[in-house]
Scaffold this motif. Structure first.
Motif, PDB file in Angstrom:
ATOM      1  N   THR A  15       0.867  -1.255  -0.163  1.00 21.09           N
ATOM      2  CA  THR A  15      -0.252   0.004   0.065  1.00 21.09           C
ATOM      3  C   THR A  15       1.086   1.196   0.097  1.00 21.09           C
ATOM      4  O   THR A  15       0.367   2.265   0.579  1.00 21.09           O
ATOM      5  CB  THR A  15      -0.940   0.011   1.136  1.00 21.09           C
ATOM      6  OG1 THR A  15      -0.233  -0.192   2.279  1.00 21.09           O
ATOM      7  CG2 THR A  15      -1.993  -1.026   1.234  1.00 21.09           C
ATOM      8  N   ASN A  16       2.144   1.032  -0.379  1.00 24.96           N
ATOM      9  CA  ASN A  16       3.048   2.166  -0.305  1.00 24.96           C
ATOM     10  C   ASN A  16       3.322   2.992   1.009  1.00 24.96           C
ATOM     11  O   ASN A  16       3.174   4.205   0.779  1.00 24.96           O
ATOM     12  CB  ASN A  16       2.495   3.195  -1.498  1.00 24.96           C
ATOM     13  CG  ASN A  16       3.597   4.105  -2.134  1.00 24.96           C
ATOM     14  OD1 ASN A  16       4.716   3.990  -1.924  1.00 24.96           O
ATOM     15  ND2 ASN A  16       3.142   5.306  -2.585  1.00 24.96           N
ATOM     16  N   MET A  17       3.391   2.199   1.909  1.00 22.88           N
ATOM     17  CA  MET A  17       3.392   2.821   3.120  1.00 22.88           C
ATOM     18  C   MET A  17       4.900   2.596   3.940  1.00 22.88           C
ATOM     19  O   MET A  17       4.921   2.581   5.193  1.00 22.88           O
ATOM     20  CB  MET A  17       2.241   2.528   4.275  1.00 22.88           C
ATOM     21  CG  MET A  17       0.929   2.880   3.809  1.00 22.88           C
ATOM     22  SD  MET A  17       0.620   4.576   3.835  1.00 22.88           S
ATOM     23  CE  MET A  17       0.574   5.041   5.452  1.00 22.88           C
ATOM     24  N   MET A  18       5.767   2.397   2.980  1.00 26.16           N
ATOM     25  CA  MET A  18       7.132   2.191   3.435  1.00 26.16           C
ATOM     26  C   MET A  18       7.983   2.781   2.511  1.00 26.16           C
ATOM     27  O   MET A  18       7.681   2.787   1.270  1.00 26.16           O
ATOM     28  CB  MET A  18       7.413   0.723   3.843  1.00 26.16           C
ATOM     29  CG  MET A  18       6.905   0.001   4.645  1.00 26.16           C
ATOM     30  SD  MET A  18       7.929  -1.399   5.155  1.00 26.16           S
ATOM     31  CE  MET A  18       9.401  -0.585   6.067  1.00 26.16           C
ATOM     32  N   TRP A  19       9.129   3.619   3.187  1.00 31.42           N
ATOM     33  CA  TRP A  19      10.234   3.925   2.109  1.00 31.42           C
ATOM     34  C   TRP A  19      11.232   2.918   1.824  1.00 31.42           C
ATOM     35  O   TRP A  19      11.306   2.527   0.569  1.00 31.42           O
ATOM     36  CB  TRP A  19      11.160   5.059   2.809  1.00 31.42           C
ATOM     37  CG  TRP A  19      10.464   6.376   2.931  1.00 31.42           C
ATOM     38  CD1 TRP A  19       9.965   7.309   2.187  1.00 31.42           C
ATOM     39  CD2 TRP A  19       9.776   7.053   4.098  1.00 31.42           C
ATOM     40  NE1 TRP A  19       9.441   8.453   2.318  1.00 31.42           N
ATOM     41  CE2 TRP A  19       9.295   8.201   3.603  1.00 31.42           C
ATOM     42  CE3 TRP A  19       9.900   6.706   5.290  1.00 31.42           C
ATOM     43  CZ2 TRP A  19       8.782   9.186   4.684  1.00 31.42           C
ATOM     44  CZ3 TRP A  19       9.167   7.528   6.270  1.00 31.42           C
ATOM     45  CH2 TRP A  19       8.759   8.778   5.922  1.00 31.42           C
ATOM     46  N   SER A  20      11.688   2.163   2.834  1.00 35.36           N
ATOM     47  CA  SER A  20      12.553   0.908   2.742  1.00 35.36           C
ATOM     48  C   SER A  20      12.569   0.597   4.050  1.00 35.36           C
ATOM     49  O   SER A  20      12.082   0.986   4.898  1.00 35.36           O
ATOM     50  CB  SER A  20      13.845   1.126   2.184  1.00 35.36           C
ATOM     51  OG  SER A  20      14.544   1.814   3.070  1.00 35.36           O
ATOM     52  N   TRP A  21      13.112  -0.922   4.123  1.00 37.92           N
ATOM     53  CA  TRP A  21      12.943  -1.520   5.906  1.00 37.92           C
ATOM     54  C   TRP A  21      14.068  -0.365   6.305  1.00 37.92           C
ATOM     55  O   TRP A  21      13.752   0.074   7.714  1.00 37.92           O
ATOM     56  CB  TRP A  21      13.530  -2.916   5.924  1.00 37.92           C
ATOM     57  CG  TRP A  21      13.633  -3.133   7.383  1.00 37.92           C
ATOM     58  CD1 TRP A  21      14.639  -3.713   7.974  1.00 37.92           C
ATOM     59  CD2 TRP A  21      12.769  -3.258   8.262  1.00 37.92           C
ATOM     60  NE1 TRP A  21      14.397  -4.000   9.250  1.00 37.92           N
ATOM     61  CE2 TRP A  21      13.387  -3.505   9.718  1.00 37.92           C
ATOM     62  CE3 TRP A  21      11.195  -2.850   8.391  1.00 37.92           C
ATOM     63  CZ2 TRP A  21      12.637  -3.496  10.703  1.00 37.92           C
ATOM     64  CZ3 TRP A  21      10.748  -2.900   9.640  1.00 37.92           C
ATOM     65  CH2 TRP A  21      11.145  -3.375  10.643  1.00 37.92           C
ATOM     66  N   GLN A  22      15.104  -0.030   5.977  1.00 30.95           N
ATOM     67  CA  GLN A  22      16.153   0.731   6.698  1.00 30.95           C
ATOM     68  C   GLN A  22      15.441   2.202   7.027  1.00 30.95           C
ATOM     69  O   GLN A  22      15.653   2.531   8.127  1.00 30.95           O
ATOM     70  CB  GLN A  22      17.371   0.927   5.809  1.00 30.95           C
ATOM     71  CG  GLN A  22      18.032  -0.482   5.882  1.00 30.95           C
ATOM     72  CD  GLN A  22      17.638  -1.474   5.103  1.00 30.95           C
ATOM     73  OE1 GLN A  22      16.749  -1.108   4.190  1.00 30.95           O
ATOM     74  NE2 GLN A  22      17.912  -2.564   5.176  1.00 30.95           N
ATOM     75  N   ALA A  23      14.750   2.744   6.162  1.00 32.51           N
ATOM     76  CA  ALA A  23      14.091   4.073   6.349  1.00 32.51           C
ATOM     77  C   ALA A  23      12.971   3.985   7.091  1.00 32.51           C
ATOM     78  O   ALA A  23      12.398   5.136   7.851  1.00 32.51           O
ATOM     79  CB  ALA A  23      13.650   4.762   5.056  1.00 32.51           C
ATOM     80  N   GLY A  24      12.156   2.977   7.184  1.00 26.28           N
ATOM     81  CA  GLY A  24      11.164   3.024   7.940  1.00 26.28           C
ATOM     82  C   GLY A  24       9.821   3.058   7.468  1.00 26.28           C
ATOM     83  O   GLY A  24       9.715   3.207   6.074  1.00 26.28           O
TER      84      GLY A  24
END
Length: 266
Positions: free
Chosen positions: A146-155
């Motif tokens: 759902t496009n609710m993450m930047w990346s795992w590292q960015a959160g």
């Protein structure tokens, strides 16, 4: 006067009957039920219609909104005795999306009671995030879809608010993107809000209430803190503006009404 004397015992009996009914109602609230929360997104006093309507804020910026997604989490219900029920943490993270129409969540196996307030978070708390990718369960995949993450590292993106706008100084339709989340322990934008329900939400084996919430998208930029798209149309990681947007977002929720209904909603 004789009529009055004859009437008083009948009135007294009726009062006793009503009091007994109240006691019975209290006793009937047993077992467990489901509490549903629906999030009705608006812009000020208007319904939010993605891509179909334009909305003007106090800064004379005219917005056409194409996306409004946000994470709500860590639900706690407080009853009329001041006792709290905390929903199981591993199951307490939800994405509401005007884009997909998923704007209702269900809290199952809630103990019977008369609930008067609800507390929840906006976003994902540090405790959950620091469990690592393996500790997120299926919610991580849902956030990615759902496009609710930047990346795992960015959160996680706690809020994803997008569209186009014009203003007195920006005359051509221009894209805006407001993504708000936490960025490590140095910039924690997770917020919690507590709302009185106004009407008791009755929960039992036979009572499964629906709490109707309103989320005012106008508050994201035009709440306690005024954020100008004309000055900056894309805000993702800003030590100055992201915390202000987090405060605004926490203030966009109100309870409209509670519907107490019977039937199995599990």
């Amino acid at each position: 006067m004789k009529f009055l004397y004859k009437l008083l015992p009948a009135v007294f009996s009726l009062c006793l009957f009503m009091a007994c009914n109240d006691d019975d109602n209290m006793e009937e609230l047993s077992g467990e039920g489901t509490v549903k929360l629906t999030f009705d997104n608006s812009f000020g006093s208007d319904d939010l219609l993605l891509g179909a309507s334009s909305y003007t804020n106090s800064q004379n910026e005219v917005l056409t909104i194409s996306r409004l997604n946000y994470i709500v989490s860590n639900f706690t219900l407080t009853n009329d005795m001041g006792e709290t029920f905390t929903y199981p943490k591993d199951d307490s993270y939800f994405i509401t999306s005007e884009e997909t129409g998923e704007t209702e969540i269900s809290l199952t196996n809630v103990p019977a009671g008369r609930y008067v307030s609800v507390t929840f978070g906006i976003g994902v708390d540090q405790e959950k995030y620091l469990q690592g990718a393996d500790g997120q369960g299926t919610f991580l995949a849902k956030a990615e879809e759902t496009n609710m993450m930047w990346s795992w590292q960015a959160g996680y993106k706690f809020l994803n608010f997008e569209g186009t706008f014009t203003s007195p100084t920006v005359t051509e339709p221009t894209n805006f993107k407001i993504h708000m989340g936490s960025h490590g322990s140095s910039l924690d934008n997770y917020k919690e809000v507590t709302l009185n329900l106004g009407t008791e939400a009755l929960v039992s084996d036979e009572m499964n209430p629906i709490i109707h919430m309103v989320a005012d998208a106008n508050a994201i930029l035009d709440g306690a803190n005024k954020i100008s798209l004309s000055e900056q149309a894309v805000i993702m990681v800003s030590e100055e503006k992201s915390p202000k947007i987090a405060v605004n977002t926490a203030g966009m929720f109100t309870v409209d009404h509670v519907h107490n209904g019977s039937g199995d909603t599990h």
